[in-house]
Design a protein around this motif. Structure first.
Motif, PDB file in Angstrom:
ATOM      1  N   PRO A 144       0.879  -1.124  -0.016  1.00 23.57           N
ATOM      2  CA  PRO A 144       0.101   0.020  -0.012  1.00 23.57           C
ATOM      3  C   PRO A 144       0.897   1.178   0.019  1.00 23.57           C
ATOM      4  N   ALA A 145       1.907   1.270   0.432  1.00 20.53           N
ATOM      5  CA  ALA A 145       2.673   2.427   0.552  1.00 20.53           C
ATOM      6  C   ALA A 145       3.641   2.662  -0.605  1.00 20.53           C
ATOM      7  N   CYS A 146       3.770   1.575  -1.653  1.00 18.13           N
ATOM      8  CA  CYS A 146       4.614   1.724  -2.856  1.00 18.13           C
ATOM      9  C   CYS A 146       4.118   2.780  -3.752  1.00 18.13           C
ATOM     10  N   GLY A 147       4.937   3.263  -4.422  1.00 14.24           N
ATOM     11  CA  GLY A 147       4.646   4.459  -5.667  1.00 14.24           C
ATOM     12  C   GLY A 147       3.691   4.135  -6.268  1.00 14.24           C
ATOM     13  N   ALA A 148       3.000   3.069  -6.573  1.00 10.03           N
ATOM     14  CA  ALA A 148       1.711   2.678  -7.483  1.00 10.03           C
ATOM     15  C   ALA A 148       0.406   2.954  -6.528  1.00 10.03           C
ATOM     16  N   HIS A 149       0.373   2.882  -5.384  1.00 10.20           N
ATOM     17  CA  HIS A 149      -0.578   2.897  -4.453  1.00 10.20           C
ATOM     18  C   HIS A 149      -0.939   4.194  -3.701  1.00 10.20           C
ATOM     19  N   HIS A 150       0.106   4.589  -2.979  1.00 14.68           N
ATOM     20  CA  HIS A 150       0.084   5.589  -1.793  1.00 14.68           C
ATOM     21  C   HIS A 150      -1.209   5.623  -1.137  1.00 14.68           C
ATOM     22  N   TRP A 151      -1.495   4.633  -0.313  1.00 15.24           N
ATOM     23  CA  TRP A 151      -2.459   4.380   0.718  1.00 15.24           C
ATOM     24  C   TRP A 151      -2.131   5.537   1.791  1.00 15.24           C
ATOM     25  N   THR A 152      -3.492   6.216   2.259  1.00 14.18           N
ATOM     26  CA  THR A 152      -3.257   6.978   3.554  1.00 14.18           C
ATOM     27  C   THR A 152      -3.345   6.101   4.486  1.00 14.18           C
ATOM     28  N   GLN A 153      -3.079   6.645   5.746  1.00 14.90           N
ATOM     29  CA  GLN A 153      -3.492   6.046   6.957  1.00 14.90           C
ATOM     30  C   GLN A 153      -4.744   5.482   7.056  1.00 14.90           C
ATOM     31  N   THR A 154      -5.598   6.264   6.798  1.00 16.53           N
ATOM     32  CA  THR A 154      -7.121   5.772   6.663  1.00 16.53           C
ATOM     33  C   THR A 154      -7.434   4.762   5.601  1.00 16.53           C
ATOM     34  N   GLU A 155      -6.897   5.012   4.475  1.00 14.81           N
ATOM     35  CA  GLU A 155      -7.116   3.755   3.665  1.00 14.81           C
ATOM     36  C   GLU A 155      -6.421   2.521   4.216  1.00 14.81           C
ATOM     37  N   PHE A 156      -5.237   2.627   4.830  1.00 12.94           N
ATOM     38  CA  PHE A 156      -4.519   1.339   5.371  1.00 12.94           C
ATOM     39  C   PHE A 156      -5.628   0.562   6.528  1.00 12.94           C
ATOM     40  N   MET A 194       3.854   3.622  11.303  1.00  4.49           N
ATOM     41  CA  MET A 194       2.467   3.998  11.534  1.00  4.49           C
ATOM     42  C   MET A 194       1.368   2.876  11.357  1.00  4.49           C
ATOM     43  N   TYR A 195       1.476   2.171  10.064  1.00  8.02           N
ATOM     44  CA  TYR A 195       0.633   1.173  10.003  1.00  8.02           C
ATOM     45  C   TYR A 195       0.791   0.141  11.033  1.00  8.02           C
ATOM     46  N   GLU A 196       1.900  -0.370  11.225  1.00  8.15           N
ATOM     47  CA  GLU A 196       2.118  -1.180  12.357  1.00  8.15           C
ATOM     48  C   GLU A 196       1.466  -0.909  13.673  1.00  8.15           C
ATOM     49  N   TRP A 197       1.694   0.298  14.014  1.00  5.21           N
ATOM     50  CA  TRP A 197       1.171   0.592  15.370  1.00  5.21           C
ATOM     51  C   TRP A 197      -0.539   0.438  15.356  1.00  5.21           C
ATOM     52  N   TYR A 198      -1.099   0.786  14.254  1.00  2.67           N
ATOM     53  CA  TYR A 198      -2.525   0.526  13.947  1.00  2.67           C
ATOM     54  C   TYR A 198      -2.954  -0.871  14.152  1.00  2.67           C
ATOM     55  N   ALA A 199      -1.996  -1.743  13.394  1.00  3.65           N
ATOM     56  CA  ALA A 199      -2.465  -3.232  13.555  1.00  3.65           C
ATOM     57  C   ALA A 199      -2.353  -3.833  14.569  1.00  3.65           C
ATOM     58  N   LYS A 200      -1.061  -3.553  15.385  1.00  6.81           N
ATOM     59  CA  LYS A 200      -0.889  -4.120  16.706  1.00  6.81           C
ATOM     60  C   LYS A 200      -1.968  -3.858  17.701  1.00  6.81           C
ATOM     61  N   ALA A 201      -2.507  -2.385  17.528  1.00  8.26           N
ATOM     62  CA  ALA A 201      -3.664  -2.119  18.709  1.00  8.26           C
ATOM     63  C   ALA A 201      -4.805  -2.632  18.263  1.00  8.26           C
ATOM     64  N   ARG A 202      -5.064  -2.963  16.792  1.00  5.98           N
ATOM     65  CA  ARG A 202      -6.352  -3.636  16.417  1.00  5.98           C
ATOM     66  C   ARG A 202      -6.373  -5.085  16.845  1.00  5.98           C
ATOM     67  N   ILE A 203      -5.221  -5.753  16.720  1.00  6.57           N
ATOM     68  CA  ILE A 203      -5.070  -6.840  17.062  1.00  6.57           C
ATOM     69  C   ILE A 203      -5.345  -7.328  18.419  1.00  6.57           C
ATOM     70  N   ASP A 204      -4.764  -6.480  19.304  1.00  3.51           N
ATOM     71  CA  ASP A 204      -5.076  -6.402  20.711  1.00  3.51           C
ATOM     72  C   ASP A 204      -6.553  -6.534  21.100  1.00  3.51           C
ATOM     73  N   VAL A 205      -7.183  -5.557  20.431  1.00  5.38           N
ATOM     74  CA  VAL A 205      -8.548  -5.310  20.790  1.00  5.38           C
ATOM     75  C   VAL A 205      -9.503  -6.327  20.144  1.00  5.38           C
ATOM     76  N   LEU A 206      -9.016  -7.190  18.965  1.00  8.47           N
ATOM     77  CA  LEU A 206      -9.627  -8.052  18.323  1.00  8.47           C
ATOM     78  C   LEU A 206      -9.601  -9.446  19.193  1.00  8.47           C
ATOM     79  N   GLN A 207      -8.260  -9.612  19.928  1.00  7.91           N
ATOM     80  CA  GLN A 207      -8.099 -10.781  20.846  1.00  7.91           C
ATOM     81  C   GLN A 207      -8.918 -10.714  21.966  1.00  7.91           C
TER      82      GLN A 207
END
Length: 118
Positions: free
Chosen positions: A20-32, A90-103
């Motif tokens: 998502p971060a590569c030059g072809a996509h440029h996802w924002t934090q919201t998109e990720f 920043m992507y990973e901070w979100y992923a980690k926090a969400r997985i903690d909640v999902l658990q």
């Protein structure tokens, strides 16, 4: 996509931070975050279905994005690539926090069935 049929696997390891971060996509934090949440909802639905049908214990591991090498070569300076360690973190901070909640929210998950690995 291994998550299509978790019955086939003991462990599924996934990540989509670099793409998502590569030059072809440029996802924002919201998109990720939207893609991550939708993807994890699908994974959890399939793991729950497997558990209900067969008592399955397939493990799902979100593997954090690898760091980008520190380089200032033409590939980095001439491209429109957004893969920086800061963006990936920043992507990973979100992923980690969400997985903690999902658990916590999904008590039906077996011990160690949904993991974050960095």
């Amino acid at each position: 996509d291994a998550t299509l049929n978790p019955d086939w696997w003991d462990v599924i390891v996934a990540n989509f931070g670099q793409h998502p971060a590569c030059g072809a996509h440029h996802w924002t934090q919201t998109e990720f975050r939207n893609w991550f949440d939708n993807y994890m909802a699908l994974v959890l639905r399939r793991l729950k279905d497997q558990k209900d049908r067969k008592g399955g214990q397939t493990r799902f591991v979100w593997y954090s994005s690898n760091a980008m090498p520190i380089a200032r070569d033409k590939m980095m300076t001439a491209s429109d690539d957004w893969r920086t360690n800061q963006r990936l973190q920043m992507y990973e901070w979100y992923a980690k926090a969400r997985i903690d909640v999902l658990q916590e929210e999904n008590g039906w998950l077996g011990r160690g069935q949904l993991l974050y690995m960095d």
